[in-house]
Every structure is written in structure tokens, then in C-alpha cells.
Design an enzyme around this catalytic site. Structure first.
Site, PDB file in Angstrom:
ATOM      1  N   ASP A  24      78.825-101.238 -46.197  1.00 41.25           N
ATOM      2  CA  ASP A  24      77.799-100.795 -47.152  1.00 41.25           C
ATOM      3  C   ASP A  24      77.205 -99.520 -46.570  1.00 41.25           C
ATOM      4  O   ASP A  24      76.444 -99.560 -45.605  1.00 41.25           O
ATOM      5  CB  ASP A  24      76.736-101.895 -47.304  1.00 41.25           C
ATOM      6  CG  ASP A  24      75.528-101.444 -48.142  1.00 41.25           C
ATOM      7  OD1 ASP A  24      75.536-100.296 -48.632  1.00 41.25           O
ATOM      8  OD2 ASP A  24      74.590-102.249 -48.291  1.00 41.25           O
ATOM      9  N   LYS A  87      73.448 -89.734 -48.419  1.00 43.08           N
ATOM     10  CA  LYS A  87      74.161 -90.237 -49.601  1.00 43.08           C
ATOM     11  C   LYS A  87      73.728 -89.517 -50.880  1.00 43.08           C
ATOM     12  O   LYS A  87      74.485 -89.455 -51.848  1.00 43.08           O
ATOM     13  CB  LYS A  87      73.888 -91.732 -49.717  1.00 43.08           C
ATOM     14  CG  LYS A  87      74.732 -92.466 -50.740  1.00 43.08           C
ATOM     15  CD  LYS A  87      74.507 -93.955 -50.588  1.00 43.08           C
ATOM     16  CE  LYS A  87      75.227 -94.774 -51.623  1.00 43.08           C
ATOM     17  NZ  LYS A  87      75.013 -96.217 -51.372  1.00 43.08           N
ATOM     18  N   GLU A 187      78.882-101.261 -55.763  1.00 43.47           N
ATOM     19  CA  GLU A 187      77.913-102.111 -55.070  1.00 43.47           C
ATOM     20  C   GLU A 187      77.586-103.407 -55.833  1.00 43.47           C
ATOM     21  O   GLU A 187      77.586-104.487 -55.226  1.00 43.47           O
ATOM     22  CB  GLU A 187      76.650-101.314 -54.743  1.00 43.47           C
ATOM     23  CG  GLU A 187      76.901-100.333 -53.595  1.00 43.47           C
ATOM     24  CD  GLU A 187      75.882 -99.203 -53.492  1.00 43.47           C
ATOM     25  OE1 GLU A 187      74.838 -99.268 -54.164  1.00 43.47           O
ATOM     26  OE2 GLU A 187      76.136 -98.254 -52.732  1.00 43.47           O
TER      27      GLU A 187
END
Ligand code: ADP
Ligand code: MG
Length: 615
Positions: A24, A87, A187
Site C-alpha cells: 500500500d 503520491k 485500493e
């Protein structure tokens, strides 16, 4: 014990059974997990002994590199040597990231060759891909030390709304970190997997994944049927998360003390975050700053967080609406992301969905655990799974008159491959420009242009003879490949789409709402363009017909045709759809008999010339 081999380059032992890792790679925190004998494990960082590795990078003038907890500690002291939330930058153009707050401490430059943005940290410039690779490298190393084997393969998660460019950039970061990225997974899909949803193949379920992290909020509605995961809709806000609450807490505490002699006490975001986190267990949290006792009550926190949480509920409403489901049809709500530990989140979410959300798993770990389960599936350890996602916006090409011709409709399951046939509009036309767009509007000018390329060397056929197939393929990672092929000659050309400009989900939402808002006027414009295209085709066709058959046409017929051609031209000039359509319809009716008469003569002539070969 599995087979082992020695890697002669590094001298390390490679186990053929090294697990495929699940990663993740979060905006605020990252973590790595794996599955062993069907059981998922998250790995603790060697330095901090914590599972969560803050997605923060510190590089000083001496090129000393710190990642995670240690880098986060430097954020407030040496802001220009540290960077967070990379990100937000990955796979984006310079224009798109200009307004990012996190860049205020860093000089940027554009690498001219490939238009890639670089940021100055310490005395060096880095791309977002490089910076992300540092985090991935750290996770990889942690896992290797923990497992005592070298790690090569991984699955990395990204938000469901990430576009091709962002997915590809994430994949590149993995490659740069020495990882073979087997799959980029959404996700919410990973979170659902972590909850074991979909394991019972006979069960069809609709679930909502509510993910409130440090700086982003995502809500996704999934449908799971026969072990197939299908994203029905997504919504959210890329500028909303726990950080905003921390900022509001800082302001609140400061204003509390502004009027007193303590106004100079530096109340930082990390102090606010600490107080906030304690309030998921307590009614009141306290901490000392210098010789000042700070306190924050749950009631105060709730008042601060309330408007923000209310915004997330609005996003939930939109997502549910887009999913086409009623609230009652949603069987389960899953909470993901550190900020869902807020008591008020649980309360508001259960009020809106009218059911208690499932928070059995650690909300920070669910996505990584799901990624590890997906990794285990890809490693071939469970063959009972298939993962599907959807395209958030329609994809298509520009056709005559600037119209959007959709090839892959929005919400199509991916992987998907679809094709349509086109032809040339001019005699002897030898090339065709294919322009690829994304969006819901009927006119390409309102949609988002992704790429264009030219199919060349089409044989010089008369108009309408060439058969050009345009094929769109979206692979399991959501990368789009467009191929154009002239079927008679086999001439082909293709492109892999690395879109120039990323789309965040707010833009997706905006494009969707505009397509509804402008549906009527778009339809009118489209009808007009269609009519003009048809009229132009009829003019070209009639002129050719007159030229080929001038000896067969009577003067009267000739003047009828010429009169209609004139009227079509006037109709186009008039800009009046009804007028033009009327001429088109009239001409179609009135010239049929002429066309039939000439056709009969031509057929007769061709039969006259036919001889039957008996030999
Ligand atoms: P991301 O997915 O964006 O990387 P995370 O899921 O790791 O983010 O969530 C990080 C956020 O969770 C931070 O804003 C952090 O303050 C918040 N958080 C962590 N624990 C708690 C808690 N107990 N109560 C409230 N917020 C928390
Ligand atoms: Mg997250």
C-alpha cells in the site's frame, strides 16, 4: 522448504518460494504485507518497529537519505530537505501540480526532453517516480530482512480514479526499486479482499468502501458476484483528510491561547495529530508543550471535524446515486484509512448508510493486506479469483464534424477489448488521423484529448471502400492501447496511451455532471453536425452520379438533381437543422426514381456485355 538458488551478483540466497508482496503506497503512510499459508501478515519496519512507514523522504545536502518516521521528524525542522505526499505528484504534468501546497518548499524544474517535473531536495533534483521508488526500496529491504530472502515481485495499490499515466508511473517506481510489479490494484478492491468479501462464490454482495486517509477521501461502491469484483462507482475529494483536521486543531488551540500570555507557544500539526488520535479512545486528551498543558476534548474535536465529515457524506450520497443502487441494496460498509478511527466518522457513516460499518480490521492495514491476498492469487496459490475494475469515463475517437464516437463506454469492466469499423470520406484518401478522447460529451471539443496518431499508406481507394478497424484495448492495469488497421491491405498503426494530463476524480465528477447538464444542447449540436455530414455526403455523391451518368440523364432529371444540390448547400449555410433535414428528406424521396431508372440501365448494360465461358 522450497527450492533455493544463490544470486551470484549479490551473493544472497534466493528462494523460489519468496512470496509476492502486497504494497500500500499511501499518500501519508505506506506498508508492506504478504500471505503465508493463507494467512496475511504485515511487516514492521526495522527502525521504528511500526508497521506504518510515513511516506516522507528526507535528503540533506550531504545526500544522506532518511525514509519514514525519521524523515517525518525532520519535516518541521528542515522543510526544504524533506518531502511528503509524493503520491499527489506522480504521473502528473507541471501544470497539474503547480497549485500543490506541498511544493512550496521546493524548487522545481522541467526536464526538457521528456517534460518530466523534478523537485529539488537537498542539493539534487528528483522526479516523483524516483522519490516513490525510495519508499518502495525501503519497504522491499524491510521485507527482505524480515523474511531472510530476496524479494522480487509485488502488487501495488492505487486509488480507483488513478489514470493510465499515474498507474504507469507507479509501476515505473516499482521497477526502479527493483520490483517486478505484477499488478496495479485498486485500493477499494484490495480493502474488500482483506475483509474476505467475495470468498463465498454463491453470494452476491454490494459493498461501500469508505476510505479517509491523511489527505484524501475516497468512497467506492463495489459489486461482488461469483468472486468477480466490479467497481460500480467512485467519488471523493483529493484535498480532504486527517491533515485538514490537524490544521483546524492547530488553529483552534492557537485561538484559545491567543488572548493569553501563551500566544507564542508553537503548536505544531504533530501535536494536534497526537491529541486527535488519543481521542478515539478517550473523552479528553492532554499533552505538554514547554511548560504549557494543552488539552482537547472529544466534543471540541467533533465540532472541528463535523463539517469535513459532512462533506464526505455528501460524496457518499453521490457515489450511491451513481452506482444505481438504493441504500438498502448496500449489504456492507467497510472503513479504511487511519482517519476512520474518528468516532464521529463511524457515527455519521452508520447514520447515513443506516447500518453499522465493518471496522474489524485495522483500517491502516486493510489495503496492504488485500494487496497481499491479490499477490497470493497471482502467485498461483488461489485459483478461485478474478479481479475486475471499470473505466470511469467513456473512451472513443473523433469522427466527422468533431463528434465523439464512443468505443469503450463508461463503466465498462476491464480488461476490455472493443473495436469499430470506419472508412475514408474522400476518394484516394491515403491517411487517417485517429484522435482519442475521454469523456461523456457528444462533441470532442468538450472532452479530454488523450492522444492522436495517423494511419498511413492506406491504398488509394474511392471514398467509403477502405475498411478501417479501430480497436481499443484496456489491460488489467488500466493501460489503454489503440490500434487502427485497414483490413483490405493489412496496413496498421497503434499507440499506447500515456496521457499528458492526469484526471483526478473531482474532474471526473465535473465532466460527468457537465455531460448531464449539457445533454440537451449537445444532442442538438450533434443532430446538426450529423445533418451537415449527411448533406455533404449527398452533395459529393450526387456530383459523382451526375458525372458518371450524364449521358443517361434527361435534362429534366439533371435540373432536379442540380436544384437539390443547390438547396443542400443553402441548407448548410442556413445553420437551420429543420430546413436542412427537410431538404435531405425531400431529396431522398424525389430522386429515388431517377436512381432506380439509371441503375436498371446500368445493370442491363453490364448483362449485355457478359459472356458465359463454357470451356
Ligand atoms: P493514506 O492512506 O492517505 O496514506 P492513512 O490511512 O495512513 O493515510 O491515514 C493517515 C491519517 O490517519 C492521518 O491523518 C492520521 O492523523 C490519521 N489517524 C491515524 N490514527 C488516527 C486516530 N486514532 N484518530 C484519528 N485519526 C487518525
Ligand atoms: Mg490509504
Amino acid at each position: 522448504m522450497g527450492k533455493v538458488a544463490i544470486d551470484f551478483k549479490t551473493g544472497s540466497i534466493k528462494s523460489k518460494d519468496a512470496p509476492v508482496m502486497g504494497i500500500d503506497l499511501g499518500t501519508s503512510n505506506s506498508l508492506i504485507a504478504y500471505v503465508k499459508d493463507g494467512v496475511p501478515h504485515v511487516i514492521k519496519d526495522n527502525h521504528s518497529q511500526k508497521v506504518l512507514v510515513p511516506s516522507v523522504i528526507y535528503i540533506n545536502q550531504q545526500s544522506e537519505l532518511l525514509i519514514g518516521e525519521e524523515a517525518k521528524a525532520m519535516l518541521e525542522q528542515e522543510p526544504d530537505a524533506s518531502i511528503y505526499s509524493v503520491k499527489r505528484l506522480i504521473g502528473k504534468s507541471f501544470q497539474e501540480i503547480q497549485s500543490e501546497k506541498l511544493l512550496s518548499n521546493h524548487q522545481t524544474k522541467l526536464d526538457l526532453n521528456n517534460q518530466i517535473v523534478k523537485l529539488k531536495i537537498g542539493h539534487q533534483y528528483f522526479t516523483a517516480i524516483e522519490l516513490s521508488s525510495f519508499i518502495l526500496k525501503r519497504l522491499k529491504k524491510t521485507a527482505e530482512e524480515h523474511l531472510g530472502t530476496s524479494i522480487e515481485k509485488a502488487v501495488i495499490t492505487v486509488p480507483a480514479y488513478f489514470n493510465d499515466e499515474q498507474r504507469q508511473a507507479t509501476r515505473d517506481a516499482g521497477k526502479l526499486a527493483g520490483l517486478d510489479v505484477l499488478r496495479i490494484v485498486n485500493e477499494p478492491t484490495a480493502a474488500a479482499l482483506a475483509y474476505g468479501i467475495g470468498l463465498d462464490k454463491d453470494k452476491t454482495q454490494n459493498i461501500a468502501v469508505y476510505d479517509l486517509g491523511g489527505g484524501t477521501f475516497d468512497i467506492s461502491i463495489l459489486r461482488i458476484e461469483n468472486g468477480i469484483f466490479d467497481v460500480l462507482s467512485t467519488n471523493g475529494n483529493t484535498q480532504l483528510g486527517g491533515d485538514d483536521i490537524d490544521e483546524s486543531i492547530v488553529e483552534f488551540l492557537q485561538s484559545k491561547f491567543d488572548s493569553t500570555q501563551y500566544s507564542s507557544v508553537p503548536i505544531t500539526k504533530s501535536i494536534a495529530e497526537k491529541l486527535k488520535s488519543e481521542l478515539s479512545q478517550l473523552e479528553i486528551a492532554t499533552t505538554a508543550v514547554g511548560n504549557l498543558q494543552l488539552s482537547l476534548s472529544l466534543k471540541e474535536l467533533n465540532e472541528i471535524a463535523e463539517p469535513l465529515i459532512q462533506q464526505t457524506i455528501q460524496c457518499c450520497k453521490n457515489a450511491v446515486k451513481d452506482s444505481g443502487l438504493s441504500l438498502q441494496e448496500i449489504d456492507e460498509v467497510i472503513l479504511v484509512g487511519g482517519s476512520t478511527r474518528l468516532q464521529l466518522v463511524k457515527q455519521k457513516v452508520s447514520e447515513y448508510f443506516k447500518k453499522k460499518p465493518n471496522d474489524n480490521l485495522n483500517p491502516d492495514e486493510a489495503v496492504a493486506i488485500g494487496a497481499a491476498i491479490q499477490a497470493d492469487i497471482l502467485a498461483g496459490n488461489r485459483k478461485d479469483f478474478l479481479l475486475l475494475d471499470i473505466t470511469p469515463l467513456s473512451l472513443g475517437i473523433e469522427t466527422m464534424g468533431g463528434l465523439m464516437d464512443v468505443i469503450i463506454p463508461r463503466n465498462s469492466k476491464i480488461p476490455v477489448q472493443l473495436a469499430r469499423q470506419y472508412t475514408t470520406s474522400k476518394d484516394g484518401q491515403q491517411s487517417l488521423r485517429i484522435t482519442v478522447y475521454q469523456g461523456e460529451r457528444d462533441l470532442v471539443s468538450f472532452n479530454r484529448k488523450l492522444a492522436e496518431f495517423v494511419l498511413k499508406n492506406i491504398p488509394a481507394f474511392p471514398a467509403g471502400i477502405a475498411k478501417i478497424e479501430v480497436q481499443f484495448l484496456i489491460d488489467a492495469d488500466g493501460i489503454l492501447r489503440v490500434k487502427a488497421k485497414e483490413l483490405r491491405s493489412g496496413q496498421e498503426s497503434s499507440i499506447e496511451i500515456k496521457s499528458q494530463f492526469a484526471l483526478d476524480q473531482n474532474t471526473v465528477a465535473k465532466m460527468l455532471s457537465e455531460s448531464i447538464q449539457f445533454a440537451q444542447s449537445d444532442a442538438q449540436t450533434k443532430a446538426w453536425v450529423d445533418a451537415v455530414n449527411e448533406a455533404q455526403y449527398m452533395i459529393a455523391h450526387s456530383n459523382k452520379f451526375i458525372e458518371q451518368n450524364n449521358t443517361l440523364l434527361s435534362t429534366e432529371e439533371l435540373s432536379v438533381l442540380q436544384n437539390f444540390i443547390e438547396q443542400l448547400n443553402q441548407g448548410i449555410q442556413s445553420q437551420n437543422k429543420e430546413q436542412l433535414q427537410h431538404v435531405i428528406d425531400q431529396m431522398n424521396q424525389s430522386t429515388q426514381s431517377i436512381a432506380h431508372r439509371i441503375m436498371d440501365i446500368n445493370i442491363g448494360k453490364s448483362l449485355e456485355g457478359t459472356t458465359i465461358d463454357l470451356s
